[in-house]
Write an enzyme that holds these catalytic residues in place. Structure first.
Site, PDB file in Angstrom:
ATOM      1  N   TRP A 101       0.837  -1.056  -0.226  1.00  0.00           N
ATOM      2  CA  TRP A 101       0.014   0.329   0.241  1.00  0.00           C
ATOM      3  C   TRP A 101       0.756   0.840   0.007  1.00  0.00           C
ATOM      4  CZ3 TRP A 101      -4.195  -0.837  -2.186  1.00  0.00           C
ATOM      5  CH2 TRP A 101      -4.910  -2.443  -1.946  1.00  0.00           C
ATOM      6  N   ASP A 170      -1.603   6.611   6.466  1.00  0.00           N
ATOM      7  CA  ASP A 170      -2.820   5.699   5.956  1.00  0.00           C
ATOM      8  C   ASP A 170      -2.853   4.767   6.887  1.00  0.00           C
ATOM      9  OD1 ASP A 170      -4.265   3.819   5.224  1.00  0.00           O
ATOM     10  OD2 ASP A 170      -2.874   3.653   4.063  1.00  0.00           O
ATOM     11  N   LYS A 194     -12.605  -1.445   7.284  1.00  0.00           N
ATOM     12  CA  LYS A 194     -12.049  -2.769   7.426  1.00  0.00           C
ATOM     13  C   LYS A 194     -12.195  -2.800   9.606  1.00  0.00           C
ATOM     14  CE  LYS A 194      -9.073  -3.172   4.762  1.00  0.00           C
ATOM     15  NZ  LYS A 194      -8.526  -3.246   3.555  1.00  0.00           N
TER      16      LYS A 194
HETATM   17  N1  PLP Z   1      -4.653   1.479   2.082  1.00  0.00           N
HETATM   18  C1  PLP Z   1      -4.300   0.372   3.103  1.00  0.00           C
HETATM   19  C2  PLP Z   1      -3.520  -0.166   4.442  1.00  0.00           C
HETATM   20  C3  PLP Z   1      -5.286  -0.836   1.964  1.00  0.00           C
HETATM   21  O1  PLP Z   1      -5.492  -1.838   2.988  1.00  0.00           O
HETATM   22  C4  PLP Z   1      -5.848  -0.839   1.624  1.00  0.00           C
HETATM   23  C5  PLP Z   1      -7.073  -1.137   1.278  1.00  0.00           C
HETATM   24  O2  PLP Z   1      -6.727  -2.315   1.701  1.00  0.00           O
HETATM   25  C6  PLP Z   1      -5.864   0.592   0.856  1.00  0.00           C
HETATM   26  C7  PLP Z   1      -5.076   1.208   1.785  1.00  0.00           C
HETATM   27  C8  PLP Z   1      -6.873   1.212  -0.019  1.00  0.00           C
HETATM   28  O3  PLP Z   1      -7.642   1.151  -0.195  1.00  0.00           O
HETATM   29  P1  PLP Z   1      -9.455   1.380  -0.746  1.00  0.00           P
HETATM   30  O4  PLP Z   1      -9.441  -0.705  -1.437  1.00  0.00           O
HETATM   31  O5  PLP Z   1     -11.028   1.955  -0.233  1.00  0.00           O
HETATM   32  O6  PLP Z   1      -8.881   2.281  -1.926  1.00  0.00           O
END
Ligand code: PLP
Length: 364
Positions: A101, A170, A194
């Site tokens: 991520w 994040d 989550k």
């Molecule tokens: N950041 C983290 C730590 C994630 O686990 C995720 C998705 O699982 C994301 C960002 C991306 O999120 P989205 O699918 O809502 O764009």
């Protein structure tokens, strides 16, 4: 559980039951939230309540704005540089890349400025490089990291020292799973799906003085200043997802807040890690002990790089016992136990019992 948790601890199922009860007739209005105008005073009450619960649970200082946006965590990979990379003239930002991520976020930011990865490149995402090996850039507009790498199960147990540069995090997969000192951050974002609700809404907590620096090409829906001035109502917000987040935050509050969630998450994850560690190599977690995630526990079965046939058998057996979604992310394989706030200690214990049973049956 009564010895471990406050008496009122109860299943998050409560939240779903309340949503079900109110689905057709919210608060006696005769309509559903799904039908309600986002400009109505009733929805406004929900929005305000969600914000004040979040402020209370995280002790958010008054000089921070709380936004409820669309676009998910991935939307924030763009919104963060679009709003913040221009804070300083050099248009550069520091990134810690400790998993899928943060790697995606860094790649997206490269579209808008210079990205410095502050540590030696990692060949596998199994540890967090020692802070002494980081080279931070004093002229960077911000330092970015992902507190919990969902795919690889790597979690920061400390808040990085940003040395006078704005810290951006994040927290999508460990938001409200433990207390956090918001005042150390310039910005925190988290997709709700989550730990605090369902897909559709992304929470952004941003310090006021960081607003108003967006690049001119920043899409208006991603402009924090615009959204802050309009209380997240520049365009139609994800109303139903915000309502679900409101219910989940209430549930967290009634069950002891982030400190109680942390206690529970420690217990749940320890149950699984203890079995891995005492399995004589039958279960293998590749992540360095110092940064093992309490939210996502990845492991291989049979040997270090996983015996695929045994892993399939493990997943099939789990499925028969009603345990689903244990397959590791397709990019890493193996097994991944996600232990978000809604997973109970009993759920984690059921998995732990199954792991013990499977180990006894197959250990050679
Ligand atoms: N950041 C983290 C730590 C994630 O686990 C995720 C998705 O699982 C994301 C960002 C991306 O999120 P989205 O699918 O809502 O764009």
């Amino acid at each position: 559980r009564s010895e471990l948790m406050p008496d009122m601890m109860c299943d998050v199922l409560q939240v779903l039951l309340q949503a079900q009860k109110e689905l057709l007739n919210y608060s006696g209005l005769g309509i559903s939230i799904l039908e309600m105008s986002h400009r109505s005073s009733d929805f406004n009450k929900i929005l305000n309540k969600t914000e004040s619960l979040l402020r209370e649970l995280l002790n958010i200082p008054g000089n921070y704005k709380v936004l409820f946006l669309q676009g998910g965590g991935s939307g924030q990979f763009s919104a963060v540089p679009l709003n913040l990379i221009g804070l300083k003239g050099d248009r550069c930002a520091d990134y810690l890349v400790t998993g899928t991520w943060s790697a995606k976020a860094a790649k997206e930011a490269e579209k808008y400025g210079k990205v410095n990865v502050v540590h030696p490149k990692l060949h596998s995402y199994t540890k967090i490089p020692e802070p002494s090996s980081w080279t931070l850039t004093p002229s960077a507009s911000y330092v970015y990291y992902c507190c919990n790498e969902t795919v690889h199960g790597v979690e920061f147990s400390f808040t990085p020292e940003a040395k006078g540069v704005e810290l951006v995090c994040d927290m999508s997969s460990n938001f409200l799973s433990r207390p956090v000192d918001v005042s150390k951050f310039g910005l925190i974002f988290a997709g709700a799906q989550k730990n605090v609700g369902c897909a559709g809404v992304t929470v952004v907590i941003v310090r006021e003085d960081l607003l108003g620096h967006a690049l001119k090409e920043c899409p208006v829906v991603l402009d924090y200043k615009v959204q802050a001035e309009m209380s997240s109502l520049y365009n139609t917000p994800p109303c139903f997802s915000i309502y679900i987040t409101c219910l989940v935050l209430e549930w967290i509050k009634n069950n002891g807040g982030s400190a109680a969630m942390e206690m529970l998450n420690k217990q749940k994850s320890s149950r699984i890690y203890d079995i891995i560690d005492s399995s004589n190599g039958f279960y293998v977690c590749p992540v360095d002990v110092s940064c093992r995630s309490r939210m996502n526990v990845p492991f291989r079965v049979g040997r270090k790089d996983g015996d695929e046939a045994l892993e399939k058998k493990f997943l099939d057996g789990a499925h028969e016992r009603g345990m689903i979604s244990l397959k590791g992310h397709r990019s890493v394989g193996g097994i991944r136990a996600s232990l978000y706030n809604a997973v109970t200690l009993e759920d984690a214990e059921a998995l732990a019992d199954y792991m013990t049973h499977f180990l006894r049956e197959h250990h050679y």
